[in-house]
Structure formats: structure tokens, C-alpha cells
Design a protein around this motif. Structure first.
Motif, short mmCIF file in Angstrom:
data_model
loop_
_atom_site.label_atom_id
_atom_site.label_comp_id
_atom_site.label_asym_id
_atom_site.label_seq_id
_atom_site.Cartn_x
_atom_site.Cartn_y
_atom_site.Cartn_z
N ARG A 26 0.82 -1.22 0.00
CA ARG A 26 0.00 0.00 0.00
C ARG A 26 0.85 1.27 0.00
O ARG A 26 0.31 2.36 -0.17
CB ARG A 26 -0.92 0.01 1.23
N ALA A 27 2.12 1.12 0.22
CA ALA A 27 3.02 2.29 0.25
C ALA A 27 4.20 2.06 -0.69
O ALA A 27 5.35 1.93 -0.25
CB ALA A 27 3.49 2.56 1.66
N PRO A 28 3.94 1.96 -2.00
CA PRO A 28 5.03 1.61 -2.94
C PRO A 28 6.15 2.64 -2.98
O PRO A 28 7.32 2.28 -3.13
CB PRO A 28 4.30 1.49 -4.28
N VAL A 29 5.81 3.93 -2.88
CA VAL A 29 6.84 4.97 -2.95
C VAL A 29 7.78 4.85 -1.76
O VAL A 29 9.01 4.86 -1.89
CB VAL A 29 6.19 6.37 -3.03
N GLU A 30 7.19 4.74 -0.56
CA GLU A 30 7.99 4.62 0.65
C GLU A 30 8.81 3.33 0.64
O GLU A 30 9.96 3.30 1.11
CB GLU A 30 7.10 4.66 1.89
N LEU A 31 8.22 2.25 0.10
CA LEU A 31 8.92 0.98 0.03
C LEU A 31 10.15 1.08 -0.87
O LEU A 31 11.23 0.59 -0.51
CB LEU A 31 7.97 -0.12 -0.48
N ARG A 32 9.99 1.73 -2.01
CA ARG A 32 11.14 1.90 -2.92
C ARG A 32 12.24 2.73 -2.25
O ARG A 32 13.42 2.44 -2.39
CB ARG A 32 10.69 2.56 -4.22
N ALA A 33 11.82 3.75 -1.49
CA ALA A 33 12.82 4.57 -0.80
C ALA A 33 13.58 3.76 0.25
O ALA A 33 14.80 3.87 0.38
CB ALA A 33 12.14 5.77 -0.15
N CYS A 34 12.84 2.92 0.97
CA CYS A 34 13.47 2.09 2.00
C CYS A 34 14.43 1.09 1.37
O CYS A 34 15.59 0.97 1.78
CB CYS A 34 12.40 1.36 2.81
N VAL A 35 13.94 0.37 0.35
CA VAL A 35 14.77 -0.63 -0.32
C VAL A 35 16.00 0.03 -0.94
O VAL A 35 17.07 -0.57 -1.04
CB VAL A 35 13.94 -1.39 -1.37
N GLY A 36 15.84 1.29 -1.35
CA GLY A 36 16.96 2.02 -1.92
C GLY A 36 17.99 2.45 -0.90
O GLY A 36 19.05 2.99 -1.27
N GLY A 37 17.71 2.25 0.40
CA GLY A 37 18.70 2.54 1.43
C GLY A 37 18.32 3.63 2.41
O GLY A 37 19.12 3.99 3.27
N ASP A 38 17.09 4.16 2.31
CA ASP A 38 16.64 5.20 3.24
C ASP A 38 16.19 4.53 4.53
O ASP A 38 15.03 4.10 4.66
CB ASP A 38 15.51 6.01 2.61
N LEU A 39 17.07 4.42 5.51
CA LEU A 39 16.77 3.70 6.75
C LEU A 39 15.67 4.37 7.56
O LEU A 39 14.88 3.69 8.23
CB LEU A 39 18.04 3.58 7.59
N ALA A 40 15.61 5.71 7.52
CA ALA A 40 14.55 6.42 8.23
C ALA A 40 13.19 6.06 7.65
O ALA A 40 12.20 5.91 8.39
CB ALA A 40 14.78 7.93 8.16
#
Length: 375
Positions: A243-257
Motif C-alpha cells: 500500500r506504500a510503494p513509494v515509501e517501500l522503494r525509498a526504504c529498499v533504496g537505502g533510506d533507513l529512516a
């Protein structure tokens, strides 16, 4: 000849319409579909009658199979005449060795039946009167195979006892039986991607409680995982965050916060502990090994004490069952786990010796049977 399926029916109907004497070419596709639709109820009715016939045949077998009944502890075992000795030996052996020392009473185990058969002529058996746990094997199956089946069906009944306890929901375990492969449990514990799991194996009882998920629900996820480990946790469970694809991509990309925000949001939406089990570092098999150790360590009456504390936390029930404090239980379980550690290169020396012996033997035989003999 084809089976009675809609595709087959369409082919047959098309062939009939195309045959000499059939309706002329003005037959339309729509008419063909209408004819096909008339066959669907016939197909459903045939399947319904076949299913009813199978049920009737199964019930007839229930009535006509002569069975002997054995009582082994609280177990009620049904056997085909002539197999009572084998059942007494195998089922009785498992009961006395693995369960009798700590299992006093079980509501579901007392109600269920075990159908045991270890013979060349295996038959199917079921009953509509009570729950039947089936343990079957052909005569060529090993005793170990049959004993594993007995432990599995006893475990199934005991897990029914745990349905309304933390061990069936908030802190679910995979089984109530001795670990089939303690070395595998060790590997699963070692491979848990969690600094709390590593600290537990290093000898910290408080870290064990964290890695097992036995601390209160409001314990911070940071106690279990480092920021990098939380990133891996999100990656392994990416489907939960669809449900949060944008946030998921950011996390997987290395955004730990962003990973922490995703996890906080997910855990906020799933308030019950049962829906948080995916965050517990030690999996269901490792948790089951702790439950098993607590029961064996507690000895006589341990199962009754566990069920008596079923309305409390999993940790309180484990303490009551084992008769140990939480820290002592963690230390002793860790000791058992380390004893289960697989030996590196186990058996390699023996294999090398065997291989060398075979090579020397073959060389000797070759030298005797060819012109390349030793002088």
C-alpha cells in the motif's frame, strides 16, 4: 474418447453439428454455446453423484473394517487385528520416551483416536464420530518413519489444546514434539538476522527474551534489529507494504529512516501480537524448541501447569511449566542449543579413509588381473 469437460463437450457437439444429416450451416456460434450450456448442469450433477458415492463407500469401510482398541497412557489407538503388538511397541515407545515424563492430561488427546497401521496391505480409514489421527506405513517403512508419524499426530492434538493460549496465537509454535533435527534448530537460530539473536547465542539471557519476542508488546523494534537489519526485514516482507510503494522503494533504496516509518506504521495498524510474529527474530521452529525444553525440564505435571497459565503471557506460562526463572530458562536452553551445534566436516576423516582403502583395493585388483603387474 475424451473426459466429460466443457471443452470436450464443445468438440463433441461441434462434430455432431458438422456430421451428415445435422442441421445446416446456418447453425450459429451462439446456438452452439446454448447447447453447450445445457451440458454444464449434467456435468455438475455427475460430479455431485460421484462425490456422494465416494462418501458412501468411505462410510461403509468405517462400518465393516474390524478394529481392535488399545489404551496407551491417555492415547486410544485403533488397529487392524494382528497389529496390536506393533502398535504397542511403536506408539508405546514414543509415549513413554517423549511424552509420559511431563504430559499429565490433555483434553484433545483424550478425545482423539489414533489409527495405526504398519503392514503390506494399507487400507484407508476415517470416522464421522470422532477425530482420527492416522499413522500409516507400508511394511518396508522403517521404525523411525512410524515413530515420526506418531509424534506428529500427538503434536497435532496437543496444538489443539494450545489454540486459545499464547502458543496457539500470540506466540505460535510449529509443533509440540522433540525437534526432528536439533542441528537444524541451531542453524536457524544462528542465521536469524538480528543482533539480539547473536547476543543471545553469546550468552545474554535478556537478549534471548528479546530475540524470542517474549518482552512486552511495546518493546522497541530497535531492541531486536539494527537499522541495517530493519532494512533487510522490510525487504524480506516487501509484500506487506504494497500500500506504500513509494515509501517501500525509498526504504529498499537505502533510506533507513523511511524503513523505520514503514515498520512503525505497519505495527501500529496490527495491534495484536499474532500479527507481529513476522518481526520476531527466532522463528516458529526455534520457539517450539524452547517450549519443548521447558516441558521436558519441568517434568511431571508440566503440561498441566502450562495450560493453567494459558491466560497469562507466554513467558509466564513457560516459567510455570519449567519451574525455572526466565533468565535460568534462557541460559539452559542456550546450553542445549550449543550442544546441538553440528560438528564441522563431520565424518570427513572417516570418508577419506574409506575412499583411500577402496582406491588401494582397486589398484591391487587391477595389478593382479592385467599385464601391469608388480615385479
Amino acid at each position: 474418447m475424451c473426459r466429460l469437460t466443457p471443452r470436450c463437450a464443445a468438440l463433441v457437439l461441434a462434430a455432431v453439428l458438422a456430421a451428415p444429416g445435422a442441421a445446416p450451416a446456418q447453425q450459429t456460434e451462439q446456438e452452439l454455446i446454448q447447447h453447450l450450456d445445457t451440458l454444464v448442469p449434467l456435468l455438475k450433477d455427475a460430479r455431485r453423484r460421484a462425490s456422494a458415492a465416494q462418501i458412501t463407500a468411505r462410510r461403509a469401510r468405517d462400518v465393516h473394517i474390524p478394529l481392535d482398541t488399545l489404551s496407551i497412557g491417555p492415547l486410544t489407538v485403533l488397529v487392524v487385528p494382528g497389529e496390536g503388538a506393533a502398535a504397542q511397541d511403536v506408539v508405546g515407545g514414543v509415549w513413554e520416551r517423549d511424552y509420559a515424563p511431563w504430559l499429565d492430561a490433555s483434553p484433545n488427546l483424550a478425545e482423539d483416536r489414533i489409527f495405526f497401521q504398519w503392514s503390506a496391505d494399507v487400507v484407508e480409514y476415517s470416522s464421522s464420530e470422532f477425530t482420527v489421527r492416522v499413522v500409516q506405513g507400508a511394511r518396508w517403512h522403517t521404525r523411525g518413519y512410524m515413530e515420526t508419524g506418531v509424534r506428529q499426530v500427538i503434536s497435532q492434538s496437543l496444538r489443539e489444546d494450545l489454540q486459545r493460549t499464547p502458543f496457539g496465537g500470540d506466540w505460535a509454535v510449529s509443533a509440540v514434539r522433540p525437534p526432528d533435527d536439533p542441528a537444524l534448530i541451531y542453524r536457524q537460530a544462528v542465521l536469524a538476522s538480528s543482533h539480539s539473536a547473536r547476543a543471545c547465542l553469546d550468552g545474554d539471557p535478556a537478549a534471548c527474551l528479546t530475540a524470542f519476542g517474549l518482552k512486552p508488546l511495546d518493546a522497541l523494534l530497535a531492541d531486536q534489529y539494527t537499522p541495517e537489519e530493519r532494512l533487510l526485514l522490510v525487504r524480506r516482507n516487501g509484500s506487506l507494504f504494497a500500500r506504500a510503494p513509494v515509501e517501500l522503494r525509498a526504504c529498499v533504496g537505502g533510506d533507513l529512516a523511511e524503513c523505520d516509518r514503514l515498520l512503525a506504521d505497519m505495527l501500529g495498524r496490527y495491534q495484536s501480537a499474532q500479527n507481529r510474529l513476522w518481526t520476531v527474530p527466532f522463528g516458529a521452529d526455534v520457539r517450539a524448541s524452547l517450549l519443548w525444553y521447558a516441558l521436558v525440564r519441568g517434568g511431571e505435571g508440566a503440561w498441566g501447569r502450562l495450560l493453567a497459565h494459558a491466560d497469562e503471557t507466554a513467558l509466564a506460562a513457560l516459567e510455570a511449566a519449567s519451574g525455572l526463572t526466565a533468565n535460568t530458562l534462557m541460559r539452559e536452553w542456550r546450553g542445549w542449543l550449543l550442544e546441538s551445534r553440528p560438528v564441522r566436516h563431520a565424518g570427513l576423516g572417516t570418508q577419506v579413509l574409506k575412499g583411500s582403502a577402496w582406491i588401494l583395493l582397486l589398484i591391487a585388483l587391477a595389478a593382479r588381473s592385467t599385464r601391469w603387474r608388480f615385479a
